[in-house]
Design a protein around this motif. Structure first.
Motif, PDB file in Angstrom:
ATOM      1  N   LYS A 224       0.810  -1.237   0.000  1.00 26.09           N
ATOM      2  CA  LYS A 224       0.000   0.000   0.000  1.00 26.09           C
ATOM      3  C   LYS A 224       0.839   1.282   0.000  1.00 26.09           C
ATOM      4  CE  LYS A 224      -4.110  -2.023   2.088  1.00 26.09           C
ATOM      5  NZ  LYS A 224      -3.758  -3.411   2.157  1.00 26.09           N
ATOM      6  N   PHE A 225       1.952   1.265  -0.768  1.00 26.38           N
ATOM      7  CA  PHE A 225       2.740   2.483  -0.992  1.00 26.38           C
ATOM      8  C   PHE A 225       2.462   2.998  -2.399  1.00 26.38           C
ATOM      9  CE2 PHE A 225       5.370   1.003   2.551  1.00 26.38           C
ATOM     10  CZ  PHE A 225       5.697   2.198   3.175  1.00 26.38           C
ATOM     11  N   GLU A 226       2.243   4.299  -2.518  1.00 23.31           N
ATOM     12  CA  GLU A 226       2.114   4.902  -3.832  1.00 23.31           C
ATOM     13  C   GLU A 226       3.483   5.398  -4.256  1.00 23.31           C
ATOM     14  OE1 GLU A 226      -0.873   7.831  -4.340  1.00 23.31           O
ATOM     15  OE2 GLU A 226      -2.500   6.556  -3.555  1.00 23.31           O
ATOM     16  N   VAL A 227       3.927   4.935  -5.421  1.00 22.10           N
ATOM     17  CA  VAL A 227       5.267   5.307  -5.902  1.00 22.10           C
ATOM     18  C   VAL A 227       5.136   5.924  -7.285  1.00 22.10           C
ATOM     19  CG1 VAL A 227       6.423   3.497  -4.578  1.00 22.10           C
ATOM     20  CG2 VAL A 227       5.642   3.003  -6.900  1.00 22.10           C
ATOM     21  N   PRO A 228       6.091   6.787  -7.635  1.00 24.51           N
ATOM     22  CA  PRO A 228       6.015   7.429  -8.959  1.00 24.51           C
ATOM     23  C   PRO A 228       6.302   6.429 -10.080  1.00 24.51           C
ATOM     24  CG  PRO A 228       8.077   7.973  -7.871  1.00 24.51           C
ATOM     25  CD  PRO A 228       7.249   7.250  -6.845  1.00 24.51           C
ATOM     26  N   LYS A 229       5.713   6.663 -11.249  1.00 25.69           N
ATOM     27  CA  LYS A 229       5.997   5.830 -12.414  1.00 25.69           C
ATOM     28  C   LYS A 229       7.283   6.348 -13.051  1.00 25.69           C
ATOM     29  CE  LYS A 229       3.959   3.965 -16.614  1.00 25.69           C
ATOM     30  NZ  LYS A 229       2.793   3.949 -17.538  1.00 25.69           N
ATOM     31  N   VAL A 230       8.298   5.489 -13.098  1.00 25.00           N
ATOM     32  CA  VAL A 230       9.622   5.889 -13.596  1.00 25.00           C
ATOM     33  C   VAL A 230       9.870   5.229 -14.940  1.00 25.00           C
ATOM     34  CG1 VAL A 230      12.085   5.975 -13.105  1.00 25.00           C
ATOM     35  CG2 VAL A 230      10.429   6.034 -11.213  1.00 25.00           C
ATOM     36  N   ASP A 231      10.127   6.031 -15.954  1.00 17.52           N
ATOM     37  CA  ASP A 231      10.380   5.501 -17.300  1.00 17.52           C
ATOM     38  C   ASP A 231      11.848   5.747 -17.659  1.00 17.52           C
ATOM     39  OD1 ASP A 231      10.090   4.423 -19.770  1.00 17.52           O
ATOM     40  OD2 ASP A 231       9.098   6.178 -20.667  1.00 17.52           O
ATOM     41  N   LYS A 232      12.704   4.933 -17.091  1.00 20.51           N
ATOM     42  CA  LYS A 232      14.141   5.040 -17.345  1.00 20.51           C
ATOM     43  C   LYS A 232      14.699   3.665 -17.676  1.00 20.51           C
ATOM     44  CE  LYS A 232      14.926   8.997 -14.257  1.00 20.51           C
ATOM     45  NZ  LYS A 232      15.680   9.514 -13.084  1.00 20.51           N
ATOM     46  N   PRO A 233      15.715   3.569 -18.550  1.00 26.91           N
ATOM     47  CA  PRO A 233      16.305   2.266 -18.853  1.00 26.91           C
ATOM     48  C   PRO A 233      17.047   1.717 -17.634  1.00 26.91           C
ATOM     49  CG  PRO A 233      17.583   4.027 -19.874  1.00 26.91           C
ATOM     50  CD  PRO A 233      16.352   4.667 -19.303  1.00 26.91           C
ATOM     51  N   GLY A 234      16.669   0.555 -17.218  1.00 24.91           N
ATOM     52  CA  GLY A 234      17.272  -0.054 -16.037  1.00 24.91           C
ATOM     53  C   GLY A 234      16.204  -0.546 -15.077  1.00 24.91           C
ATOM     54  N   MET A 235      16.650  -1.226 -14.032  1.00 21.81           N
ATOM     55  CA  MET A 235      15.726  -1.730 -13.021  1.00 21.81           C
ATOM     56  C   MET A 235      15.522  -0.662 -11.948  1.00 21.81           C
ATOM     57  SD  MET A 235      16.113  -5.077 -10.606  1.00 21.81           S
ATOM     58  CE  MET A 235      15.817  -6.197 -11.945  1.00 21.81           C
ATOM     59  N   ILE A 236      14.275  -0.450 -11.586  1.00 26.06           N
ATOM     60  CA  ILE A 236      13.942   0.560 -10.580  1.00 26.06           C
ATOM     61  C   ILE A 236      13.681  -0.124  -9.251  1.00 26.06           C
ATOM     62  CG2 ILE A 236      12.454   2.509 -10.003  1.00 26.06           C
ATOM     63  CD1 ILE A 236      14.060   2.803 -12.647  1.00 26.06           C
ATOM     64  N   LEU A 237      14.451   0.260  -8.233  1.00 27.17           N
ATOM     65  CA  LEU A 237      14.242  -0.253  -6.878  1.00 27.17           C
ATOM     66  C   LEU A 237      13.789   0.909  -5.991  1.00 27.17           C
ATOM     67  CD1 LEU A 237      17.342  -2.601  -6.322  1.00 27.17           C
ATOM     68  CD2 LEU A 237      15.007  -3.243  -6.946  1.00 27.17           C
ATOM     69  N   HIS A 238      12.579   0.794  -5.498  1.00 27.51           N
ATOM     70  CA  HIS A 238      12.038   1.806  -4.591  1.00 27.51           C
ATOM     71  C   HIS A 238      12.451   1.488  -3.155  1.00 27.51           C
ATOM     72  CE1 HIS A 238       9.471   3.511  -7.758  1.00 27.51           C
ATOM     73  NE2 HIS A 238       9.273   2.245  -8.150  1.00 27.51           N
ATOM     74  N   VAL A 239      12.571   2.543  -2.313  1.00 22.87           N
ATOM     75  CA  VAL A 239      13.038   2.365  -0.925  1.00 22.87           C
ATOM     76  C   VAL A 239      12.062   3.063   0.023  1.00 22.87           C
ATOM     77  CG1 VAL A 239      14.974   2.646   0.673  1.00 22.87           C
ATOM     78  CG2 VAL A 239      15.420   2.406  -1.789  1.00 22.87           C
ATOM     79  N   THR A 240      11.663   2.322   1.087  1.00 20.82           N
ATOM     80  CA  THR A 240      10.814   2.920   2.128  1.00 20.82           C
ATOM     81  C   THR A 240      11.467   2.683   3.488  1.00 20.82           C
ATOM     82  OG1 THR A 240       9.499   0.937   2.546  1.00 20.82           O
ATOM     83  CG2 THR A 240       8.758   2.385   0.764  1.00 20.82           C
TER      84      THR A 240
END
Length: 827
Positions: free
Chosen positions: A605-621
């Motif tokens: 239940k975290f809202e995260v931004p949509k990231v359109d960049k080449p590579g793997m996106i790892l979000h941190v909380t």
């Protein structure tokens, strides 16, 4: 109530494609967990979660109902796992492929077994049985059985006999050679003609003159006696075995065929031909045996990398001992140029290691204290001391050699066909020979003026018998497959059975994993983006590195290594939990941290931004606060483009990519490599489902779909493919256990090399089948009409066998003149 693990055999399934739907139904049953459905073996392994309301019988009824939704007659039977033993015996001196087939067929009828193979190429008798008493007494029981077929074969327990080394080539017995030349002496005496001494032997020129006129030459009593003695001495081994077989009721082998043909020739006054049948058969057998031994030598040379001794260090003393006596924790010394005998870790010294025996490439890898080393590597630098981590039976090289040797237990369809063919071919041809022999008698009943004679028909029948021996096929086909597996192992490609080697010729679709397979798996954080006002880029980077500290995924390991493993204090990390395909949770210095993809964030239940960049996106909380994200990048392998291009040239129709990575990352890799379809953001179980969907797209029943991964996080999907290939599996026990083909290096070009070896092997198998059957059928047809001489008949048997064996070994020269040297510089 506690979980109950059960295994069930699924019966009466008519269409294996329905298993995907059945699996979906099973997952709806809340009382089931850990569902593992093996479609090829029709097995269901599952955990039952009985309650007070729903017991085991009720759960089993639900499973039955799920099956019958798509397969009306299907059912389940509880599979009882019994303790089994596996025994390997050496059949020393087995020189006849037909004998190997007869021993295997008789053993299958005699012994209770789960698996049983007699491998002519490596002279081994392999049995897996749940009969523990048989397992304890297997040596005398097999010896008794083998001696019914050939009393000259020596049965040895493989544990008491080391693997056959390259120089151990079986030689022909001196007694056989002496008896043979005594027989040749009597043959020569039959040509002695001295009228004054009343020695009226064969006059060679007179005989040849009549022979070319098509007239019979009459032999004197002297010549008949000397030729009979020549026949008995030259053919003693064949004749004695023929007599033994008569008493055991086991006829229809080459001894029966040659002896019967020769005796028939003697009774029809073709004494010279009788001796010549035996002599040329024996010469051909000697040459054939030498060819087989040379083939075995070539194969065993490929598997002779295993060290037998190690230099054990005890205090300041060094003692050379057998590798079996070295235990984990012992220290061994390895000098320059020596092979590392056991897996371990360097504790003293720096060096370079040649990994060619494992990977098939001359790769010089630097090593220092703390570096892991594997058995089979060659120490190219200074003296090193190694702390042993695995016993000899568990070492990498031991497992590799055992796996290659055991490849013969999984036979190709061509091998199974030849075994069945040989079982019926000889009796049928023998029956035809009998009909040819008695044909004049039958004709005389209806036509008393017929010119057909019993002598001519018996002679034709004799030729028929000589032609009918199936040795060329029985010997050369298994040798072709085993030679293919042997040369592949030399190149660092471990193929677990000739059935997989055969299947690789029908590849229609190839499915790749991305990370560590098409890409190098050398990850690094390319960008750090804090999204919380109180969080710095340095702190965000530090939290990701701490979070990934205990991760076993290549991405996590690379992130930690890049950050610096020694900069992390693991004592402040607690409650680490990894979520396959999504990310992780951990407590760092008392704070709850979460690192993962958008799917893990959404689940929590975290809202995260949509990231359109080449590579793997790892979000941190941190706790309930979103801190930001990092972009993790990878590098496509240099050889990936050429490999994809080569696969298309080999006739692969579609290439797919399955990955757990984000859609943007996956599509960028797919576009760069010209991959047809890409499926991203998949969990391990979703990869299996997607692979099954892809397999269903094969256009013919023979078409195969292969999956290529790194063997680390894709075990289920590797095991689900028609042929599962694990890349870069040096030292990976899991990959070696799961995959059907194991490529020890991380060089993608080895995939194309594997297909090339498979293609060459099949070509040789087809050539040998065509050559052997074509020549035999042609000569048999000529023999029916009496236009075949005994010499052509002998060639169609022994000559063709020899040619087929030599042809089978041509695969060994596939990479004979190719050398690879890659040097890794010390960092």
């Amino acid at each position: 109530m506690e979980k109950v693990n059960k295994s069930y055999k699924i019966i009466n399934v008519k269409n294996k494609k329905n298993y995907n739907r059945i699996l979906g139904e099973l997952r709806k049953i809340k009382e089931l967990s850990d569902i593992n459905l093996n479609k090829d073996q029709h097995m269901l392994h599952v955990g039952l979660l009985p309650t007070e309301e729903t017991g085991v019988p009720q759960i089993e009824a639900k499973i039955q109902k799920a099956l019958q939704r798509y397969e009306k007659t299907a059912g389940i039977e509880e599979f009882e796992v019994k303790e089994s033993v596996r025994k390997v015996l050496i059949l020393k001196g087995i020189d006849c492929g037909h004998c190997a087939t007869r021993i295997e067929n008789l053993a299958r009828k005699t012994f209770s077994h789960e698996k049983l193979v007699v491998d002519f190429a490596t002279e081994r008798f392999i049995i897996e049985t749940t009969d523990l008493e048989l397992g304890e007494n297997i040596l005398p029981e097999v010896t008794k059985l083998v001696h019914k077929i050939d009393p000259n074969i020596q049965v040895i327990d493989s544990k008491t006999k080391k693997r056959v080394m390259a120089e151990e080539v079986y030689k022909i017995k001196k007694s056989d050679i002496i008896l043979f030349f005594i027989g040749v002496g009597f043959l020569l005496l039959s040509f002695v003609y001295i009228p004054k001494l009343h020695i009226d032997g064969i006059r060679l020129f007179a005989m040849l003159k009549l022979f070319f006129k098509g007239q019979e030459y009459e032999l004197s009593h002297y010549s008949k006696i000397t030729l009979l003695l020549a026949f008995l001495f030259i053919g003693n081994k064949v004749i004695l075995q023929f007599v033994r077989n008569l008493f055991t009721g086991r006829i229809f082998d080459e001894n029966f065929l040659m002896t019967t043909a020769s005796i028939g020739a003697i009774f029809t006054e073709h004494n010279i031909e009788a001796v010549m049948v035996m002599m040329f058969y024996q010469i051909g057998s000697f040459l054939q045996q030498r060819a087989v031994n040379h083939s075995r030598k070539s194969i065993t040379e490929l598997l002779s990398f295993e060290a037998t001794t190690a230099k054990l260090k005890l205090g300041s003393d060094v003692t050379e001992v057998e590798v079996e006596s070295v235990l984990p924790g012992d220290i061994i010394m390895v000098k320059t140029g020596e092979m590392i005998p056991l897996d371990g870790v360097i504790v003293e010294g720096k060096t370079y290691l040649d990994t060619k025996a494992l990977t098939g490439e001359s790769l010089n890898r630097s090593a220092k204290p703390g570096s892991e080393v594997l058995s089979g590597m060659i120490n190219m630098g200074g003296v090193i001391e190694v702390k042993v981590t695995k016993a000899s039976t568990e070492s990498t090289m031991s497992k590799i050699i055992e796996m290659v040797e055991n490849a013969s237990t999984k036979k190709a369809k061509a091998e199974e066909f030849i075994s069945k063919f040989a079982r019926y071919y000889t009796p049928i041809v023998s029956a035809c020979a009998l009909l040819i022999a008695v044909f004049p008698l039958i004709v005389k009943i209806f036509d008393s003026n017929s010119s057909l004679t019993l002598t001519d028909s018996v002679y034709r029948a004799m030729i028929f018998l000589v032609i009918s021996c199936p040795c060329a096929l029985v010997i050369s086909i298994p040798l072709s497959f085993f030679a293919g597996i042997g040369i592949a192992s030399k190149r660092g490609i471990l193929i677990k059975g000739s059935n997989y080697l055969e299947a690789l010729n029908n590849v229609e679709q190839v499915v790749f994993d991305k990370t560590g397979t098409l890409t190098k798996g050398e990850f690094g954080i390319k960008e750090v983006v804090p999204m919380n006002p109180g969080t710095t880029a340095e702190e965000l980077h530090r939290l990701v590195a701490y979070g990934e500290y205990y991760s076993t995924h290549p991405i996590g390991i690379s992130i930690v290594d890049e950050y610096g493993r020694d900069r992390i204090f693991p004592e402040i990390i607690a409650e680490f939990t990894e979520f396959s395909g999504r990310g992780l949770k951990a407590t760092i210095n008392g704070a709850r941290i979460m690192v993962g993809n958008s799917r893990l964030m959404k689940e929590n239940k975290f809202e995260v931004p949509k990231v359109d960049k080449p590579g793997m996106i790892l979000h941190v909380t941190k706790e309930r606060t979103y801190l930001g994200y990092v972009v993790v990048g990878d590098v496509i392998r240099d050889e990936a483009v050429d490999t994809i291009r080569s696969l298309r040239k080999r006739g692969v129709k579609k290439i797919h990519l399955l990955t757990g990575d984000a859609k943007g990352v996956a599509e960028s890799v797919a576009n760069a490599l010209d991959i047809d379809d890409v499926y991203s953001e998949l969990l391990p179980n979703e990869k299996v489902e997607k692979l099954n969907e892809i397999r269903a797209l094969n256009t013919t029943p023979k078409s195969k779909t292969i999956y290529i991964g790194d063997g680390i996080n894709d075990a289920p999907v590797i095991s689900s493919a028609d042929v599962g290939i694990a890349m870069g599996a040096t030292g990976s026990d899991a990959a070696i256990a799961i995959a059907d083909v194991v490529i020890m290096s991380d060089n993608l070009q080895k995939v194309d090399e594997t297909l090339a070896i498979a293609k060459k092997t099949r070509q040789l198998v087809v050539q040998n089948i065509t050559l052997s059957l074509g020549i035999k059928i042609f000569v048999l047809l000529l023999g029916v009409f009496g236009t075949v001489t005994i010499w052509l008949a002998i060639f169609s048997d022994v000559g063709v066998s020899l040619l087929a064996i030599l042809n089978a070994m041509r695969v060994m020269g596939l990479y004979k003149h190719q050398t690879e040297t890659v040097e890794e510089q010390e960092v």
